[in-house]
Design an enzyme around this catalytic site. Structure first.
Site, PDB file in Angstrom:
ATOM      1  N   LYS A  25     -11.273  -3.361   4.457  1.00 54.31           N
ATOM      2  CA  LYS A  25     -11.121  -3.894   5.724  1.00 54.31           C
ATOM      3  C   LYS A  25     -10.673  -2.839   6.623  1.00 54.31           C
ATOM      4  O   LYS A  25     -11.246  -2.556   7.790  1.00 54.31           O
ATOM      5  CB  LYS A  25      -9.802  -4.652   5.737  1.00 54.31           C
ATOM      6  CG  LYS A  25      -9.233  -5.041   7.009  1.00 54.31           C
ATOM      7  CD  LYS A  25      -8.108  -6.436   6.579  1.00 54.31           C
ATOM      8  CE  LYS A  25      -6.691  -5.888   6.614  1.00 54.31           C
ATOM      9  NZ  LYS A  25      -6.269  -5.159   7.677  1.00 54.31           N
ATOM     10  N   ASN A  26      -9.851  -1.989   6.291  1.00 55.02           N
ATOM     11  CA  ASN A  26      -9.289  -0.836   7.338  1.00 55.02           C
ATOM     12  C   ASN A  26     -10.195   0.229   7.594  1.00 55.02           C
ATOM     13  O   ASN A  26     -10.010   1.173   8.372  1.00 55.02           O
ATOM     14  CB  ASN A  26      -7.939  -0.408   6.952  1.00 55.02           C
ATOM     15  CG  ASN A  26      -6.867  -1.371   7.203  1.00 55.02           C
ATOM     16  OD1 ASN A  26      -7.325  -2.597   7.923  1.00 55.02           O
ATOM     17  ND2 ASN A  26      -5.798  -1.427   6.684  1.00 55.02           N
ATOM     18  N   CYS A  51      -0.469  -7.670  12.083  1.00 55.52           N
ATOM     19  CA  CYS A  51       0.597  -8.382  11.138  1.00 55.52           C
ATOM     20  C   CYS A  51       1.861  -8.201  12.070  1.00 55.52           C
ATOM     21  O   CYS A  51       2.149  -6.973  12.687  1.00 55.52           O
ATOM     22  CB  CYS A  51       0.627  -7.762   9.858  1.00 55.52           C
ATOM     23  SG  CYS A  51      -0.215  -8.752   8.564  1.00 55.52           S
ATOM     24  N   ARG A  96       4.989  -2.060  16.476  1.00 54.50           N
ATOM     25  CA  ARG A  96       3.325  -1.488  16.498  1.00 54.50           C
ATOM     26  C   ARG A  96       3.065  -1.018  17.985  1.00 54.50           C
ATOM     27  O   ARG A  96       2.087  -1.372  18.460  1.00 54.50           O
ATOM     28  CB  ARG A  96       2.491  -2.472  16.048  1.00 54.50           C
ATOM     29  CG  ARG A  96       2.964  -3.126  14.824  1.00 54.50           C
ATOM     30  CD  ARG A  96       1.716  -3.522  14.225  1.00 54.50           C
ATOM     31  NE  ARG A  96       0.805  -3.035  13.159  1.00 54.50           N
ATOM     32  CZ  ARG A  96       0.051  -3.070  12.309  1.00 54.50           C
ATOM     33  NH1 ARG A  96      -0.149  -4.681  11.965  1.00 54.50           N
ATOM     34  NH2 ARG A  96      -0.657  -2.333  11.796  1.00 54.50           N
ATOM     35  N   ASP A 127       1.087  -0.893   2.499  1.00 54.01           N
ATOM     36  CA  ASP A 127       0.183  -2.011   2.286  1.00 54.01           C
ATOM     37  C   ASP A 127       0.371  -2.466   0.893  1.00 54.01           C
ATOM     38  O   ASP A 127      -0.110  -3.604   0.788  1.00 54.01           O
ATOM     39  CB  ASP A 127      -1.052  -1.743   2.887  1.00 54.01           C
ATOM     40  CG  ASP A 127      -1.183  -1.841   4.419  1.00 54.01           C
ATOM     41  OD1 ASP A 127      -0.261  -1.897   5.096  1.00 54.01           O
ATOM     42  OD2 ASP A 127      -2.327  -1.635   4.973  1.00 54.01           O
ATOM     43  N   ARG A 153      -6.964 -13.341   5.782  1.00 62.19           N
ATOM     44  CA  ARG A 153      -7.297 -12.087   6.742  1.00 62.19           C
ATOM     45  C   ARG A 153      -7.734 -10.993   5.914  1.00 62.19           C
ATOM     46  O   ARG A 153      -8.527 -10.220   6.603  1.00 62.19           O
ATOM     47  CB  ARG A 153      -6.102 -11.916   7.566  1.00 62.19           C
ATOM     48  CG  ARG A 153      -5.627 -12.862   8.546  1.00 62.19           C
ATOM     49  CD  ARG A 153      -4.640 -12.413   9.477  1.00 62.19           C
ATOM     50  NE  ARG A 153      -4.570 -10.995   9.531  1.00 62.19           N
ATOM     51  CZ  ARG A 153      -3.790  -9.946   9.409  1.00 62.19           C
ATOM     52  NH1 ARG A 153      -2.364 -10.558   9.432  1.00 62.19           N
ATOM     53  NH2 ARG A 153      -3.932  -8.820   9.752  1.00 62.19           N
TER      54      ARG A 153
HETATM   55  C1  UD1 Z   1      -3.129   1.001   9.809  1.00 62.98           C
HETATM   56  C2  UD1 Z   1      -3.445  -0.365   8.843  1.00 62.98           C
HETATM   57  C3  UD1 Z   1      -2.352  -0.938   8.482  1.00 62.98           C
HETATM   58  C4  UD1 Z   1      -1.377   0.165   7.762  1.00 62.98           C
HETATM   59  C5  UD1 Z   1      -1.174   1.171   8.520  1.00 62.98           C
HETATM   60  C6  UD1 Z   1      -0.356   2.335   7.832  1.00 62.98           C
HETATM   61  C7  UD1 Z   1      -5.486  -0.900  10.283  1.00 62.98           C
HETATM   62  C8  UD1 Z   1      -6.268  -1.781  10.963  1.00 62.98           C
HETATM   63  N1  UD1 Z   1      -4.276  -1.079  10.108  1.00 62.98           N
HETATM   64  O1  UD1 Z   1      -2.223   0.366  10.896  1.00 62.98           O
HETATM   65  O2  UD1 Z   1      -2.828  -1.921   7.425  1.00 62.98           O
HETATM   66  O3  UD1 Z   1      -0.375  -0.652   7.299  1.00 62.98           O
HETATM   67  O4  UD1 Z   1      -2.275   1.855   8.924  1.00 62.98           O
HETATM   68  O5  UD1 Z   1      -0.806   2.769   6.709  1.00 62.98           O
HETATM   69  O6  UD1 Z   1      -6.200   0.376   9.940  1.00 62.98           O
HETATM   70  N2  UD1 Z   1       3.011   4.329  15.720  1.00 62.98           N
HETATM   71  C9  UD1 Z   1       3.648   4.782  16.819  1.00 62.98           C
HETATM   72  N3  UD1 Z   1       3.055   4.783  17.906  1.00 62.98           N
HETATM   73  C10 UD1 Z   1       1.419   4.825  17.953  1.00 62.98           C
HETATM   74  C11 UD1 Z   1       0.835   4.513  16.697  1.00 62.98           C
HETATM   75  C12 UD1 Z   1       1.751   4.174  15.553  1.00 62.98           C
HETATM   76  O7  UD1 Z   1       4.932   4.791  16.965  1.00 62.98           O
HETATM   77  O8  UD1 Z   1       0.825   5.177  19.127  1.00 62.98           O
HETATM   78  C13 UD1 Z   1       3.954   4.081  14.415  1.00 62.98           C
HETATM   79  C14 UD1 Z   1       3.953   2.439  13.993  1.00 62.98           C
HETATM   80  O9  UD1 Z   1       4.759   1.860  14.825  1.00 62.98           O
HETATM   81  C15 UD1 Z   1       4.202   2.612  12.612  1.00 62.98           C
HETATM   82  C16 UD1 Z   1       3.764   4.127  12.148  1.00 62.98           C
HETATM   83  O10 UD1 Z   1       3.498   4.561  13.452  1.00 62.98           O
HETATM   84  O11 UD1 Z   1       5.779   2.647  12.512  1.00 62.98           O
HETATM   85  C17 UD1 Z   1       2.308   3.827  11.499  1.00 62.98           C
HETATM   86  O12 UD1 Z   1       1.296   3.101  12.290  1.00 62.98           O
HETATM   87  P1  UD1 Z   1      -0.150   3.632  12.404  1.00 62.98           P
HETATM   88  O13 UD1 Z   1      -0.401   4.577  11.137  1.00 62.98           O
HETATM   89  O14 UD1 Z   1      -0.821   3.660  13.614  1.00 62.98           O
HETATM   90  O15 UD1 Z   1      -0.740   2.362  11.682  1.00 62.98           O
HETATM   91  P2  UD1 Z   1      -1.845   1.281  12.299  1.00 62.98           P
HETATM   92  O16 UD1 Z   1      -3.151   2.138  12.734  1.00 62.98           O
HETATM   93  O17 UD1 Z   1      -1.391   0.190  13.261  1.00 62.98           O
END
Ligand code: UD1
Length: 421
Positions: A22-23, A116, A121, A305, A397
């Site tokens: 998915k990701n 989720c 986020r 995850d 999902r």
């Molecule tokens: C992706 C995955 C999700 C997985 C996560 C971590 C997708 C669609 N989803 O989510 O399933 O759990 O990676 O492996 O690929 N953060 C910030 N600022 C930002 C972006 C992120 O502070 O601009 C923080 C988030 O709040 C969180 C951490 O960084 O605490 C990890 O987030 P991130 O690695 O960005 O995860 P996603 O890309 O949202």
């Protein structure tokens, strides 16, 4: 409303074929917008989040046709920069459309990003990176508006190796002027899959696992057919279910290296793992399992995850386990539902203390998020009696026909409809 009814206590035995990730599908399908042409993206899972994402792609003007194993994309027509607000489409996967639309059109207009409910986020790191590439960012009526006259390479340091931010920067930088260097970039296999796709389409990106990614922008990318990697989280989920039920499962179409921390933890808990081939793994757990401590980390650490599923397994392991969640702050949603099944779990901030009990009892529980839902199914498969897991759409999902895959390996699980819920 649909729910899953599970009669627990049956060891899962046999073979499970793991679907595409998915990701990895989201960023690859997004990055395809940088290219004009027809492309076959193979091994795209048929799950709810992807169905919704494909609807979004259609709405902005992409030709989308489901094939047996993937998706035919036609990106030759004009593509709209605006992704409309829509409850159904509020999924985190759309985050990479930001970089893709900026790269294609020089502008992007996206509604607030969903996904989720597992934490705040924020997207500050996405925006920091894109601004350094020459993008101006604004908010209007709930829409994020990004604009650029020209994307220009730059050096970007990420305060945290965010998966989505790394992907957005890679996508935009792939077609920028000059060179971009991302320091402290995410190393997840899904990011590597995106890089492999872009390089196959003519990009010049170097990612060697060091956390530094170098992107030399190119003028144009060409259409290419491409395969999505197997879903390491679906694999991790079935691995945990196999061990938790004291079964004997062989997972096929997997990259075992991608979920090694989960396999290692299961071995630490007393399960056995074997690798019949480069693309398969066998897990079996004839003996009682023991408590293990877990700390979630960015890749190659233990994946956040897979943490809730592992928590479900640990509820009946011998001894006390400590689970430390360092990625998302609200990732223990399944804990209170597991307690309804007889688990002994105490959550303090980002730490869960799990004391193993003899057995779980079937109960009526509700999924609050995707992986929490998978944890409840895991618990239901091990519990005595009948478990009903409500809000099954959370599970749909991210899992392709989970009940069918489980039935094939002996799981007593059926999907039912309940008008009263
Ligand atoms: C992706 C995955 C999700 C997985 C996560 C971590 C997708 C669609 N989803 O989510 O399933 O759990 O990676 O492996 O690929 N953060 C910030 N600022 C930002 C972006 C992120 O502070 O601009 C923080 C988030 O709040 C969180 C951490 O960084 O605490 C990890 O987030 P991130 O690695 O960005 O995860 P996603 O890309 O949202």
């Amino acid at each position: 409303m649909e729910y899953l009814e599970i009669e627990g206590g049956v060891p899962l035995k046999g073979k499970v074929t793991i679907s595409g990730a998915k990701n990895a599908s989201f960023p690859v399908l997004s990055a395809a917008l940088l290219i004009k042409g027809k492309m076959h993206i193979k091994n795209v899972p048929d799950i709810l989040d992807i169905r919704h994402f494909l609807e979004v792609l259609k709405e902005i003007g992409v030709g989308v046709e489901r094939t047996e194993s993937g998706v035919m994309l036609d990106t030759r027509s004009e593509i709209s920069s605006k992704v409309k607000q829509n409850e159904k489409h509020s999924l985190r996967g759309t985050q990479t459309l930001l970089g893709a639309l900026l790269g294609r059109n020089g502008s992007a207009m996206l509604p607030s990003l969903g996904g989720c409910n597992i934490g705040a986020r924020p997207i500050d790191l996405h925006l920091k990176g894109l601004k350094l590439l020459g993008v101006s960012v604004d908010w209007d009526s709930g829409y994020l508006i990004g604009k650029t006259n020209k994307l220009k390479g730059n050096s970007i340091y990420l305060d945290f190796p965010s998966v989505g931010a790394t992907e957005n920067i890679i996508i935009a930088a792939a077609v920028s002027d000059g060179e971009t260097v991302i320091e402290n970039a995410a190393k997840e296999p899904e990011v590597k899959n995106l890089v492999d796709f872009l390089n196959a389409a003519g990009a010049d990106i170097k990612m060697n696992g060091s956390g530094i990614i170098k992107i030399r922008g190119v003028k144009e990318l060409h259409p290419v057919d491409f395969g999505i990697i197997p879903d390491r989280i679906e694999a991790a989920t079935f691995l945990v279910m196999g061990a938790a039920t004291h079964g004997d499962l062989t997972l096929e179409n997997v990259h075992p290296h991608d979920f090694e921390p989960v396999t290692m933890k299961l071995k630490e808990a007393g399960a056995f793992a074997e690798f019949p081939s480069d693309n398969s793994v066998r897990i079996y757990a004839p003996n009682p399992l023991n408590a293990v401590n877990i700390k979630t980390m960015p890749y190659p650490g233990f994946p956040t995850d897979a943490q809730p599923q592992m928590m479900a397994l640990l509820t009946t392991a011998n001894g006390s386990s400590v689970i430390r969640e360092t990625i998302f702050e609200n990732r223990f949603s399944a804990a209170s539902e597991l307690v309804k099944m007889g688990a002994d779990i105490k959550v303090e901030n980002n730490v869960a203390f799990v004391k193993g009990v003899d057995s779980l009892q079937g109960a009526d529980v509700a999924a609050v998020d995707l992986r929490g839902g998978a944890a409840l199914v895991t618990a239901g498969l091990t519990a005595k009696g009948i478990t009903r897991v409500r809000n099954v759409y959370h599970i749909d999902r991210g899992y392709e026909s989970i009940e069918n895959k489980l039935q094939k390996v002996g799981g007593r699980i059926v999907r039912k409809e309940d008008d009263t819920v």
